[in-house]
Write an enzyme that holds these catalytic residues in place. Structure first.
Site: not given
Length: 271
Positions: A11, A134
């Site tokens: 990330d 998500d």
């Protein structure tokens, strides 16, 4: 049977013009984990099957993905490499694949314009297009299409969230997974926001449900904390790949250690 894959996730955010890998809990409280290129190189050497590189500030801030970092990382890494974050157009995909990525991951842009998935798959091939989903548990059962029984026997449906988990959109994650498969996605990267960064284990109920409902590979993401969690993700969750970030970044468990453990328990992995 295809070997199950272990995928470290980087990330990445931009810190005063320097790219850094960060990791937080449920996408907030981010802490620094190092230089993305160095980490990518380390993971390749340690036996990772693939890498996922998410520019986590690209979507919310509308910033294009960091092409220079992708190019530098691609030079050092010899395993397949997926890049996501802020991808909104065919031009974005072309730029990222040209910079050295093998696949792109589309999330927010796919939800806002599902035909984008079809167009991208038609141009670049399904094997290049990963749709990241998500999702978060929603206990208002009247709004969900696919009701999933949780570990404790309670029921919920999983709602798709976008913009790095910040905005719920009222779409059922199982329905959406089936839809993106129809549109030509080659793979699904499934993150349960209820588990992201918690180290409590992958969200087995939703991972299993989506794995059973689609015919394309599903990557489980969110919650890995132990070797057992990977075993559960593959065997109980029926995932094709398991992704993790913090346990690899901070050297809590090694990739090879996980693979040896899985092989001992009868899970087929590439050693």
């Amino acid at each position: 049977m295809l070997a199950k894959r272990i995928i470290p996730c980087l990330d990445v955010t931009l810190d005063e013009s320097e790219a850094r890998v960060v990791k937080g809990v449920e996408f907030v409280n981010l802490r620094d984990a190092g230089d993305p290129v160095e980490l990518a190189k380390r993971y390749d050497e340690e036996g990772a099957d693939e890498l996922v590189f998410l520019d986590i500030t690209a979507s919310p801030e509308g910033r294009r993905t960091m092409i220079d970092v992708i190019e530098r990382t691609a030079e050092q890494v010899f395993i397949p490499f997926t890049v996501g974050g802020g991808i909104k157009s065919i031009e974005d995909i072309n730029t990222i694949l040209s910079a050295g990525a093998d696949k792109v991951s589309i999330n927010t842009a796919a939800v806002k314009n599902p035909e984008f998935v079809r167009e991208a798959a038609d141009i670049f091939g399904s094997q290049c297009i990963v749709v990241a989903i998500d999702c978060r548990r929603n206990f208002d059962l009247s709004k969900g299409e696919y009701i999933v029984e949780l570990e404790d026997g309670t029921k919920a449906w999983y709602e798709v969230v976008i913009y790095g988990g910040r905005k719920p959109v009222g779409i059922d994650a199982v329905w959406w997974a089936k839809r993106v498969e129809e549109l030509g996605a080659g793979e699904i990267l499934l993150t349960s926001m209820n588990r992201d960064g918690t180290k409590d284990g992958f969200d087995i109920p939703i991972t299993r449900k989506i794995s059973e409902e689609v015919n394309i590979p599903v990557i489980a993401s969110g919650g890995a904390g132990t070797k057992e969690h990977f075993y559960e993700g593959f065997v109980e969750g029926k995932a094709d790949a398991c992704l993790a970030a913090s346990i690899f970044h901070y050297r809590e468990i090694g990739i090879r250690e996980i693979k040896e453990y899985l092989a001992e328990r009868g899970v087929q992995v590439r050693l």
